[in-house]
Design a protein around this motif. Sequence first.
Motif, short mmCIF file in Angstrom:
data_model
loop_
_atom_site.label_atom_id
_atom_site.label_comp_id
_atom_site.label_asym_id
_atom_site.label_seq_id
_atom_site.Cartn_x
_atom_site.Cartn_y
_atom_site.Cartn_z
N HIS A 117 0.84 -1.20 0.00
CA HIS A 117 0.00 0.00 0.00
C HIS A 117 0.87 1.25 0.00
CE1 HIS A 117 0.13 -1.19 4.39
NE2 HIS A 117 0.53 0.06 4.49
N ILE A 118 0.22 2.39 -0.25
CA ILE A 118 0.89 3.67 -0.43
C ILE A 118 1.10 4.37 0.91
CG2 ILE A 118 0.69 5.96 -1.52
CD1 ILE A 118 0.87 3.63 -3.52
N THR A 119 2.25 5.03 1.05
CA THR A 119 2.49 5.98 2.13
C THR A 119 3.03 7.26 1.50
OG1 THR A 119 4.73 5.10 2.49
CG2 THR A 119 2.97 4.21 3.91
N CYS A 120 3.04 8.33 2.27
CA CYS A 120 3.54 9.62 1.77
C CYS A 120 4.44 10.24 2.82
CB CYS A 120 2.38 10.57 1.47
SG CYS A 120 1.31 9.95 0.16
N SER A 121 5.55 10.79 2.39
CA SER A 121 6.53 11.39 3.30
C SER A 121 6.93 12.78 2.83
CB SER A 121 7.79 10.51 3.40
OG SER A 121 7.47 9.27 3.97
N ALA A 122 7.48 13.54 3.78
CA ALA A 122 7.98 14.88 3.51
C ALA A 122 9.50 14.89 3.60
CB ALA A 122 7.39 15.88 4.50
N VAL A 123 10.13 15.38 2.56
CA VAL A 123 11.58 15.57 2.55
C VAL A 123 11.79 17.06 2.81
CG1 VAL A 123 13.73 15.36 1.24
CG2 VAL A 123 11.85 13.74 0.84
N VAL A 124 12.03 17.43 4.07
CA VAL A 124 12.19 18.83 4.45
C VAL A 124 13.67 19.16 4.45
CG1 VAL A 124 11.71 20.58 6.20
CG2 VAL A 124 10.12 18.67 5.88
N ILE B 154 13.32 11.72 11.55
CA ILE B 154 12.84 11.33 12.88
C ILE B 154 13.33 9.90 13.15
CG2 ILE B 154 10.83 12.84 12.84
CD1 ILE B 154 9.14 10.33 12.24
N TRP B 155 13.51 9.58 14.43
CA TRP B 155 13.96 8.25 14.82
C TRP B 155 12.74 7.35 14.97
CZ3 TRP B 155 18.10 5.46 14.53
CH2 TRP B 155 18.19 4.28 15.25
N HIS B 156 12.71 6.25 14.24
CA HIS B 156 11.60 5.29 14.32
C HIS B 156 12.01 4.21 15.30
CE1 HIS B 156 8.64 2.31 13.17
NE2 HIS B 156 8.00 3.27 12.50
N ARG B 157 11.45 4.26 16.51
CA ARG B 157 11.85 3.32 17.57
C ARG B 157 11.61 1.86 17.19
NH1 ARG B 157 12.11 4.92 23.26
NH2 ARG B 157 12.48 7.15 23.28
N GLU B 158 10.42 1.57 16.66
CA GLU B 158 10.08 0.18 16.37
C GLU B 158 11.03 -0.45 15.35
OE1 GLU B 158 6.26 -2.55 14.99
OE2 GLU B 158 6.00 -0.39 15.28
N HIS B 159 11.42 0.32 14.33
CA HIS B 159 12.32 -0.21 13.30
C HIS B 159 13.78 0.10 13.57
CE1 HIS B 159 8.61 0.04 10.51
NE2 HIS B 159 8.61 -1.07 11.18
N GLY B 160 14.05 0.94 14.58
CA GLY B 160 15.43 1.24 14.96
C GLY B 160 16.25 1.95 13.89
N ARG B 161 15.62 2.94 13.22
CA ARG B 161 16.36 3.68 12.19
C ARG B 161 15.76 5.07 12.01
NH1 ARG B 161 13.80 3.67 7.10
NH2 ARG B 161 11.99 2.31 7.03
N TRP B 162 16.56 5.94 11.38
CA TRP B 162 16.09 7.27 11.03
C TRP B 162 15.19 7.16 9.80
CZ3 TRP B 162 16.68 11.23 14.20
CH2 TRP B 162 17.72 11.18 15.13
N ARG B 163 14.14 7.97 9.75
CA ARG B 163 13.26 7.97 8.59
C ARG B 163 12.69 9.36 8.37
NH1 ARG B 163 7.48 7.19 9.06
NH2 ARG B 163 6.88 7.37 11.23
N LEU B 164 12.09 9.55 7.22
CA LEU B 164 11.44 10.81 6.90
C LEU B 164 10.11 10.91 7.64
CD1 LEU B 164 12.01 10.68 3.05
CD2 LEU B 164 13.16 12.21 4.66
N PRO B 165 9.67 12.13 7.99
CA PRO B 165 8.33 12.27 8.56
C PRO B 165 7.30 11.89 7.51
CG PRO B 165 9.53 14.37 8.63
CD PRO B 165 10.37 13.39 7.88
N GLY B 166 6.42 10.98 7.84
CA GLY B 166 5.41 10.54 6.89
C GLY B 166 4.59 9.42 7.45
#
Length: 193
Positions: A48-55, A65-77
């Motif tokens: 499925h589709i997700t959408c993120s912001a590259v600021v 942002i730090w994604h705790r569950e996946h243990g990595r940095w990711r874009l806000p989205g």
Amino acid sequence: MTVSREEIGAVLARYLAAAPHRGLATAPLISALGVSGDVASRRTFPLHITCSAVVVDAVGDVLMIWHREHGRWRLPGGHIEPEDPTMYGAALRRLEAVIGVACYDTIPAVPDDDIPVDVNVHAVPASPVEGEPSHVHADFRYAFMADRGGVSIAGNADTAFAWRPPYELLSPRFGASASRGVRFSCRGRGATP
């Protein structure tokens, strides 16, 4: 109003016209659009589709942002909601929801330009918390430029934010092309770590 399969296909076609070399990388999404099912719904599996912001800030760093569950940095989205009128609108809403930044006066760099800077198709591990099996996200990533005043983050103790160099991101398309996007004004509180 929900984002339709036709809109997703049209935006993907414009993206691939601008970046034809990305056709193979988006093949799982193209295949999913060819079968029935609402790929805009987070309950559609396996993709499925997700959408993120590259600021991007004034020096070219990207807000992560730090994604705790996946243990990595990711874009806000995140996932598209039924009230999102467009994928671009979903990226803006997720930017506000995920990091508490209220965005005002968005102005497209090019009128009516809804071409994402990247479409990243990637595997997502199962989430017992969300009750989701392992699946695939086709993440439409839209670029935004921080205005002269910068961006103030309204985070909380559970969320870590950082401005990171674009070369640390998984997609090589963020380098020069991340600057193609939208200018916006942001109001918030707090500070980046």
